[in-house]
Design an enzyme around this catalytic site. Structure first.
Site, short mmCIF file in Angstrom:
data_model
loop_
_atom_site.label_atom_id
_atom_site.label_comp_id
_atom_site.label_asym_id
_atom_site.label_seq_id
_atom_site.Cartn_x
_atom_site.Cartn_y
_atom_site.Cartn_z
CB CYS A 1 -0.87 -0.15 0.90
SG CYS A 1 -2.32 -1.81 1.36
CB ALA A 2 3.65 2.36 -2.32
CG PHE B 1 3.48 6.02 -7.47
CD1 PHE B 1 3.07 7.47 -7.85
CD2 PHE B 1 2.67 4.69 -7.68
CE1 PHE B 1 3.09 7.45 -9.68
CE2 PHE B 1 2.49 5.27 -8.88
CZ PHE B 1 2.81 6.19 -9.85
CB ALA B 2 0.13 1.99 -4.62
NE ARG C 1 0.87 11.03 -4.71
CZ ARG C 1 2.00 11.61 -5.44
NH1 ARG C 1 1.48 11.38 -6.87
NH2 ARG C 1 3.14 10.36 -5.60
NE ARG C 2 -0.98 10.42 -10.98
CZ ARG C 2 -1.03 10.95 -11.54
NH1 ARG C 2 0.97 11.18 -11.21
NH2 ARG C 2 -0.92 10.30 -12.94
NE ARG D 1 5.45 -8.92 4.59
CZ ARG D 1 6.91 -9.38 4.12
NH1 ARG D 1 7.63 -8.65 3.83
NH2 ARG D 1 7.30 -9.83 3.31
CE LYS E 1 9.46 4.83 -10.88
NZ LYS E 1 10.46 5.92 -9.35
#
Length: 339
Positions: free
Chosen positions: A14-15, A17-18, A20-21, A40, A99
């Site tokens: 659940c980063a 960037f993920a 948000r975008r 986790r 990336k």
């Protein structure tokens, strides 16, 4: 003909960037069904699943066994990509990974080999290549500026907090893998694969990761690309293509907002003109492209090979920068008492 069902995607991690975008774009896409969200931290998985859809999953291993899953999206820290990309492919899932696809060329080649052997789509998530402005620039390159002589590209971002994962060498941090890969990928986009690293320099920050760098690439015909990147800088996102008859400049090249009209200019015969292009959502376009790749994995084979070539370039940049640092160290000869 019956419409194709959406691609069922499991999200691994659940980063920011993920959240948000990518997850908003996936939730809005008719081509994607968010089937599961793994973290986790169980509370995080529940919160994100409630927000975007799908079932919360307690850890990454369980996500790979989630029923009726077509694909896995991996926005984990760079150093974790290789393990989970390979495990997802071995579990029979198509993969979309942020990336860099992995942190080393050998690992990326192995991932590409496994995807091809299993008939699976493997996509490295560079959003900017899906923005239509770059296809238009390719046409302008042919029609407006004569023979291409040189390219330059810059991508730099302001400093992040000290505890940001970009500053952690154990998680694959550093400017090269975070922002430097964008100018490298842009050079591939316009000059092709098989580029040679002529020289490179990387400057390390206090945590041991590189915080800025410069690279000179050369194509077999002598056309060069001068690239710069960093994460302690004023925001810059630009490339220029110089030809025998003119020059094309693209500003906000890598991260344009979805509602922003592209900033493309052409200089020729002493005149400068802007090119009117419509705004476009490159994130939505990337999500649609991944769904299409899942339905036809053969269509993304060339892109996967470009990812392998890009990983080779990043390895070569590190090697060239290390050699440059050795030469500088050797040239610094301590002076004696007489000065």
């Amino acid at each position: 003909m019956r419409p194709q069902r959406p691609v069922r995607v499991g999200v691994m991690g659940c980063a920011e960037f993920a959240l948000r975008r990518m997850l908003p774009a996936m939730a809005d896409s008719p081509d994607i069904e968010l089937a599961a969200v793994a973290s986790r931290r169980p509370a995080t998985a529940r919160e994100v699943a409630a927000r975007f859809g799908g079932s919360p999953v307690r850890d990454y291993e369980r996500l790979l066994d989630f029923p009726d899953l077509d694909a896995v999206y991996i926005p984990l820290p760079n150093a974790l990509h290789a393990e989970w990309v390979l495990r997802a492919l071995d579990a029979g899932h198509h993969v979309l990974a942020e990336k860099p696809l992995t942190t080393r060329a050998g690992l990326t080649r192995e991932a590409v080999r496994r995807a091809e052997g299993r008939g699976l789509a493997l996509v490295e998530n560079f959003l900017f290549v899906h923005h239509p402005q770059h296809a238009r620039v390719r046409r302008l390159l042919q029609d407006e500026i004569g023979e291409l002589r040189q390219m330059s590209a810059v991508f730099a971002i302001p400093p992040r907090p000290a505890d940001d994962i970009r500053h952690r060498p154990d998680l694959g941090g550093g400017a090269l893998l975070d922002v430097g890969v964008y100018p490298l990928r842009a050079a591939q986009h316009f000059l092709g694969t098989g580029l040679t690293v002529v020289g490179a320099a990387l400057r390390q920050g206090p945590t041991g990761v590189d915080v800025e760098g410069s690279v000179l690439l050369r194509r077999a015909d002598g056309v060069c690309a001068q690239l710069s990147f960093g994460m302690e800088h004023a925001y810059t996102s630009r490339y220029e293509l110089w030809g025998s008859a003119g020059r094309i400049t693209v500003n906000r090249a890598f991260t344009p907002p979805a509602d922003q009209r592209p900033d493309v200019t052409v200089e020729r015969d002493g005149a400068v003109r802007g090119i009117a292009l419509p705004a476009a959502d490159q994130c939505a376009a990337a999500v649609a492209a991944f769904a299409a790749a899942v339905r036809d994995p053969e269509s993304c084979r060339a892109a996967a090979q470009r990812s392998a070539d890009l990983a080779r370039l990043t390895d070569d940049v590190r090697a060239a920068a290390a050699e440059d640092a050795r030469h500088i160290t050797a040239a610094v000869v301590p002076q004696g008492p007489g000065g």
